[in-house]
Design a protein around this motif. Structure first.
Motif, PDB file in Angstrom:
ATOM      1  N   TYR A   1     -25.435  -9.261 -57.700  1.00 47.88           N
ATOM      2  CA  TYR A   1     -25.471 -10.725 -57.619  1.00 47.88           C
ATOM      3  C   TYR A   1     -24.570 -11.353 -58.683  1.00 47.88           C
ATOM      4  CZ  TYR A   1     -29.749  -9.844 -54.891  1.00 47.88           C
ATOM      5  OH  TYR A   1     -30.652  -9.399 -53.963  1.00 47.88           O
ATOM      6  N   ALA A   2     -24.568 -10.766 -59.886  1.00 49.02           N
ATOM      7  CA  ALA A   2     -23.735 -11.312 -60.962  1.00 49.02           C
ATOM      8  C   ALA A   2     -22.250 -11.169 -60.627  1.00 49.02           C
ATOM      9  CB  ALA A   2     -24.050 -10.592 -62.279  1.00 49.02           C
ATOM     10  N   ILE A   3     -21.859  -9.994 -60.148  1.00 53.18           N
ATOM     11  CA  ILE A   3     -20.460  -9.759 -59.772  1.00 53.18           C
ATOM     12  C   ILE A   3     -20.068 -10.688 -58.628  1.00 53.18           C
ATOM     13  CG2 ILE A   3     -18.852  -8.061 -58.805  1.00 53.18           C
ATOM     14  CD1 ILE A   3     -20.575  -5.896 -60.253  1.00 53.18           C
ATOM     15  N   MET A   4     -20.949 -10.806 -57.624  1.00 58.96           N
ATOM     16  CA  MET A   4     -20.682 -11.688 -56.483  1.00 58.96           C
ATOM     17  C   MET A   4     -20.497 -13.135 -56.929  1.00 58.96           C
ATOM     18  SD  MET A   4     -22.619 -14.183 -54.783  1.00 58.96           S
ATOM     19  CE  MET A   4     -24.310 -13.677 -54.968  1.00 58.96           C
ATOM     20  N   SER A   5     -21.359 -13.605 -57.815  1.00 52.74           N
ATOM     21  CA  SER A   5     -21.304 -15.008 -58.245  1.00 52.74           C
ATOM     22  C   SER A   5     -19.991 -15.304 -58.953  1.00 52.74           C
ATOM     23  CB  SER A   5     -22.485 -15.326 -59.171  1.00 52.74           C
ATOM     24  OG  SER A   5     -23.709 -15.159 -58.499  1.00 52.74           O
ATOM     25  N   ALA A   6     -19.556 -14.388 -59.817  1.00 57.08           N
ATOM     26  CA  ALA A   6     -18.305 -14.596 -60.552  1.00 57.08           C
ATOM     27  C   ALA A   6     -17.107 -14.609 -59.606  1.00 57.08           C
ATOM     28  CB  ALA A   6     -18.141 -13.511 -61.614  1.00 57.08           C
ATOM     29  N   ILE A   7     -17.054 -13.650 -58.683  1.00 58.54           N
ATOM     30  CA  ILE A   7     -15.915 -13.583 -57.754  1.00 58.54           C
ATOM     31  C   ILE A   7     -15.884 -14.811 -56.852  1.00 58.54           C
ATOM     32  CG2 ILE A   7     -14.957 -12.332 -55.778  1.00 58.54           C
ATOM     33  CD1 ILE A   7     -15.926  -9.737 -57.090  1.00 58.54           C
ATOM     34  N   THR A   8     -17.027 -15.176 -56.307  1.00 56.76           N
ATOM     35  CA  THR A   8     -17.070 -16.329 -55.395  1.00 56.76           C
ATOM     36  C   THR A   8     -16.716 -17.618 -56.125  1.00 56.76           C
ATOM     37  OG1 THR A   8     -18.807 -15.234 -54.106  1.00 56.76           O
ATOM     38  CG2 THR A   8     -18.488 -17.578 -53.729  1.00 56.76           C
ATOM     39  N   ALA A   9     -17.285 -17.818 -57.321  1.00 54.91           N
ATOM     40  CA  ALA A   9     -17.064 -19.068 -58.049  1.00 54.91           C
ATOM     41  C   ALA A   9     -15.633 -19.203 -58.558  1.00 54.91           C
ATOM     42  CB  ALA A   9     -18.039 -19.161 -59.224  1.00 54.91           C
ATOM     43  N   GLU A  10     -15.040 -18.097 -58.992  1.00 56.58           N
ATOM     44  CA  GLU A  10     -13.726 -18.191 -59.628  1.00 56.58           C
ATOM     45  C   GLU A  10     -12.552 -17.918 -58.693  1.00 56.58           C
ATOM     46  OE1 GLU A  10     -13.849 -19.498 -62.414  1.00 56.58           O
ATOM     47  OE2 GLU A  10     -15.967 -19.180 -62.832  1.00 56.58           O
ATOM     48  N   VAL A  11     -12.807 -17.342 -57.528  1.00 57.12           N
ATOM     49  CA  VAL A  11     -11.711 -17.032 -56.603  1.00 57.12           C
ATOM     50  C   VAL A  11     -11.791 -17.881 -55.336  1.00 57.12           C
ATOM     51  CG1 VAL A  11     -10.636 -15.230 -55.206  1.00 57.12           C
ATOM     52  CG2 VAL A  11     -11.520 -14.675 -57.482  1.00 57.12           C
ATOM     53  N   PHE A  12     -12.954 -17.885 -54.688  1.00 57.00           N
ATOM     54  CA  PHE A  12     -13.060 -18.538 -53.383  1.00 57.00           C
ATOM     55  C   PHE A  12     -13.329 -20.045 -53.477  1.00 57.00           C
ATOM     56  CE2 PHE A  12     -13.641 -14.116 -52.341  1.00 57.00           C
ATOM     57  CZ  PHE A  12     -13.043 -13.978 -51.097  1.00 57.00           C
ATOM     58  N   VAL A  13     -14.213 -20.444 -54.393  1.00 55.69           N
ATOM     59  CA  VAL A  13     -14.568 -21.867 -54.467  1.00 55.69           C
ATOM     60  C   VAL A  13     -13.357 -22.750 -54.755  1.00 55.69           C
ATOM     61  CG1 VAL A  13     -15.904 -23.590 -55.737  1.00 55.69           C
ATOM     62  CG2 VAL A  13     -16.983 -21.463 -55.045  1.00 55.69           C
ATOM     63  N   PRO A  14     -12.519 -22.445 -55.756  1.00 56.78           N
ATOM     64  CA  PRO A  14     -11.358 -23.316 -55.996  1.00 56.78           C
ATOM     65  C   PRO A  14     -10.434 -23.418 -54.788  1.00 56.78           C
ATOM     66  CG  PRO A  14     -11.717 -21.850 -57.861  1.00 56.78           C
ATOM     67  CD  PRO A  14     -12.609 -21.367 -56.762  1.00 56.78           C
ATOM     68  N   LEU A  15     -10.269 -22.307 -54.072  1.00 61.27           N
ATOM     69  CA  LEU A  15      -9.385 -22.314 -52.900  1.00 61.27           C
ATOM     70  C   LEU A  15      -9.940 -23.213 -51.800  1.00 61.27           C
ATOM     71  CD1 LEU A  15      -6.911 -20.965 -51.423  1.00 61.27           C
ATOM     72  CD2 LEU A  15      -8.570 -19.354 -50.484  1.00 61.27           C
ATOM     73  N   PHE A  16     -11.200 -23.014 -51.428  1.00 65.12           N
ATOM     74  CA  PHE A  16     -11.789 -23.809 -50.357  1.00 65.12           C
ATOM     75  C   PHE A  16     -11.914 -25.275 -50.775  1.00 65.12           C
ATOM     76  CE2 PHE A  16     -14.156 -19.820 -48.706  1.00 65.12           C
ATOM     77  CZ  PHE A  16     -13.048 -19.472 -47.954  1.00 65.12           C
ATOM     78  N   TYR A  17     -12.247 -25.499 -52.029  1.00 64.50           N
ATOM     79  CA  TYR A  17     -12.407 -26.856 -52.531  1.00 64.50           C
ATOM     80  C   TYR A  17     -11.066 -27.577 -52.503  1.00 64.50           C
ATOM     81  CZ  TYR A  17     -14.635 -30.470 -55.382  1.00 64.50           C
ATOM     82  OH  TYR A  17     -15.169 -31.644 -55.831  1.00 64.50           O
ATOM     83  N   ARG A  18     -10.002 -26.876 -52.919  1.00 70.06           N
ATOM     84  CA  ARG A  18      -8.665 -27.461 -52.951  1.00 70.06           C
ATOM     85  C   ARG A  18      -8.194 -27.845 -51.548  1.00 70.06           C
ATOM     86  NH1 ARG A  18      -6.440 -23.764 -55.816  1.00 70.06           N
ATOM     87  NH2 ARG A  18      -5.704 -22.374 -54.186  1.00 70.06           N
ATOM     88  N   LEU A  19      -8.524 -27.002 -50.561  1.00 70.89           N
ATOM     89  CA  LEU A  19      -8.071 -27.260 -49.184  1.00 70.89           C
ATOM     90  C   LEU A  19      -8.942 -28.300 -48.486  1.00 70.89           C
ATOM     91  CD1 LEU A  19      -7.284 -23.589 -48.111  1.00 70.89           C
ATOM     92  CD2 LEU A  19      -5.644 -25.370 -48.733  1.00 70.89           C
ATOM     93  N   GLY A  20     -10.127 -28.612 -49.042  1.00 72.58           N
ATOM     94  CA  GLY A  20     -10.990 -29.640 -48.469  1.00 72.58           C
ATOM     95  C   GLY A  20     -11.452 -29.319 -47.062  1.00 72.58           C
TER      96      GLY A  20
END
Length: 606
Positions: free
Chosen positions: A93-112
């Motif tokens: 869960y810790a590894i998943m949270s870091a990868i999702t928050a720092e890699v995927f969230v900025p990308l999806f958030y940026r693309l709206g």
């Protein structure tokens, strides 16, 4: 006497009152959100809560979405039968949270984006987006059917609640508050349901500690029974749960669930700032730790009570997934309303997952199938369409419960579904986000190869389940049961196939290829998709592609922690040129969604 086998008490009037009260409160939250937001009927409000949600409720909703009734019933059973190794998923869960928050969230958030699968069209092609969405719909429908059916069956056989009556009631309540309240109703209901789930675990552990003479006694019994030997460093990929399968395979499996699954993506992109979106995943990580810890300790409590009289081997229950409901009725029946609280906890998990699935299925259907074809729909028409689809998918999920009746061990079956389908999808996303050489032909080919491979292994593993040498079920005893007439023996809890009984003839692949740990299915699909996708892309001219929008790729600036001041690079696409954002900036898609005079005023003030 507790822990000695035999029939247990049934539901009292107060149990029904507590259970029904929880269901009614869930429906009430939906009605409240519908009334509160009656003037805000836009599609963005319905599907994304107006993109103005904050971190804590979103985090609790993220946790509740996949901490379902399957978790409430399946995880304690897992700890009872196989020991506390499942707790190691806390590291995943810790590894998943870091990868999702720092890699995927900025990308999806940026693309709206609204649908996670919009990215596949932006990066590859529209057909790949349609395929990705279709895979998600099939996976979610199967999983949700399992979520509805399995806890209902276990609870029906222990408490006497009518099976299909409860199934239909569950679906009807979810349909009601999903249809009326949209994502806000789903998230705030998840918050309440998360609290109820945790309360159910605490009630079991507290009463178990009283019965056994303290938490220390429970821990000692678990140690003597081999339930605390969690750290198995055997690298054998065929062993069901080892340190490596859980940390390596489990991390990839949970990344595939949280980073690209619409049910989860839809939550964190509904946050009003990028900081809130990232924070929601880290708070969610803590919620997952608390939930899995309580669930595993509930299983150890159950072992301490039944160490000398296993209810399944003794014939008191017909399925191992009924162990926790049986325990609840055994030790808590003297406290009116408490068994009702536990049943409410199990169904709260079911409600949270089903409502999340319905809302996500509506979002991807509207965004990926309907709006690209029907471009002239009014806001009111889209709103009515959202509500109608909520009803349709709710009914579909209830119908899929019939298919789920063919599945066995609910926890493994549920996670296997995600491994077989989400693994290749995750590989496709990583190909697009990390490698500029990947083209549409390579991406599609890689995903198909990965999907075929994982389905082959996964379905083969369901038909020809691994032997006890690989699954390692721990010993149970019936020496202390009242109705064994003095028999004194121990046995290993049998491992039956989720789809069929153990076949008489096992093919050569059954003890090798098909015995691959189910936790490695996601890793297998991800790696196969990426390797084959890159090779096909290089062969089909991927290195000669024209320059692409840099917003579609992971940027170095994305990888800073959420506490750092961070600004994205400017996009090359004109309409995205102004979406530079700070960690505290408003969600760009929310601010651009409806250019009203209010937006103009805001721009003037800025």
């Amino acid at each position: 006497m507790v822990g000695t086998g035999g029939p247990v008490a049934t539901f009292s009037v107060w149990d029904y009152v507590v259970f029904a009260g929880t269901i009614l409160v869930s429906a009430g939250v939906g009605l409240f959100q519908a009334i509160r937001g009656r003037k805000e009927t836009s599609s963005a409000e319905f599907l994304l809560g107006g993109r103005q949600m904050t971190a804590v409720p979103v985090a609790m909703s993220l946790t509740a979405s996949f901490m379902s009734g399957i978790t409430v019933i399946g995880t304690p059973t897992e700890a009872y039968r196989f020991g506390a190794a499942f707790w190691l998923f806390g590291f995943s869960y810790a590894i998943m949270s870091a990868i999702t928050a720092e890699v995927f969230v900025p990308l999806f958030y940026r693309l709206g984006i609204t649908s996670a699968y919009e990215y596949l069209e932006m990066r590859f092609s529209k057909p790949i987006r349609i395929i990705g969405t279709s895979m998600y719909i099939v996976q979610t429908a199967l999983y949700t059917g399992l979520v509805i059916y399995a806890p209902a069956l276990a609870l029906n056989q222990i408490t006497g609640l009518d099976l299909w009556g409860v199934l239909v009631a569950t679906g009807a309540v979810c349909i009601l508050y999903c249809t009326l309240g949209g994502l806000k109703a789903v998230i705030w209901t998840d918050v309440m349901q998360m609290v109820t789930m945790l309360a159910g675990f605490v009630a079991v552990i507290a009463r178990g500690a009283v019965v056994q003479g303290g938490l220390t006694k429970i821990w000692e019994d678990a140690g003597e029974g081999g339930r605390l030997e969690a750290f198995d460093f055997d690298p054998d990929p065929l062993k069901r749960h080892t340190f490596w399968t859980i940390i390596v395979g489990g991390s990839i499996m949970w990344v595939s669930i949280y980073s690209i699954n619409q049910s989860q993506v839809q939550r964190y992109i509904s946050c009003k700032t990028l900081r809130h979106a990232k924070m929601s995943l880290y708070v969610n990580m803590v919620g997952l730790w608390v939930t899995v810890s309580l669930a595993v300790f509930s299983g150890l409590t159950m072992y301490s009570i039944y160490k000398n009289c296993d209810p399944f081997t003794n014939g008191d229950i017909s399925s191992q997934d009924q162990l926790l409901p049986y325990l609840v009725m055994d030790i808590l029946a003297d406290y009116p309303g408490i068994p009702g609280l536990f049943v409410a906890a199990a169904y709260s998990g079911t409600l949270s997952t089903v409502s999340s699935s319905i809302n996500a299925l509506v979002a991807v259907t509207v965004e990926d199938f309907i709006l690209p074809v029907c471009k002239n729909l009014t806001e009111k028409q889209v709103t009515w369409m959202n509500m109608g689809l909520s009803v349709f998918f709710g009914a579909l999920c209830i119908g899929m419960a019939g298919v789920a009746s063919l599945m066995g061990s609910i926890l493994q079956a549920a996670l296997s579904i995600f491994g077989m389908i989400s693994g290749p999808l995750l590989g496709l996303y990583l190909l697009g986000m990390l490698f500029r050489t990947t083209n549409s032909i390579g991406g599609l080919s890689g995903m198909i190869i990965g999907l075929v491979l994982t389905l082959w292994v996964g379905i083969g593993g369901q038909i020809y389940p691994a032997t006890s040498e690989k699954t390692n079920p721990l010993q149970v005893s019936t020496a202390g049961c009242n109705n064994t007439m003095g028999q004194n023996y121990t046995t290993t809890a049998p491992w039956t196939s989720p789809l069929t009984s153990q076949p008489d003839v096992r093919p050569p692949l059954a003890d090798s290829w098909y015995s691959l740990s189910y936790v490695y299915l996601s890793l297998l699909g991800t790696l196969t998709t990426m390797v084959s996708g890159l090779l096909v892309s290089m062969v089909t001219g991927g290195c000669k592609q024209e320059k692409m929008n840099p917003d579609l790729f992971v940027k170095r600036s994305d990888l800073f922690c959420f506490g750092c001041s961070n600004k994205s690079e400017a996009s090359e696409v004109p309409e995205k040129a102004t979406t530079e954002f700070h960690m505290e900036a408003d969600n760009p898609t929310f601010t651009d969604f409806d250019m009203t005079s209010k937006d103009a005023e805001k721009a003037t003030k800025l």
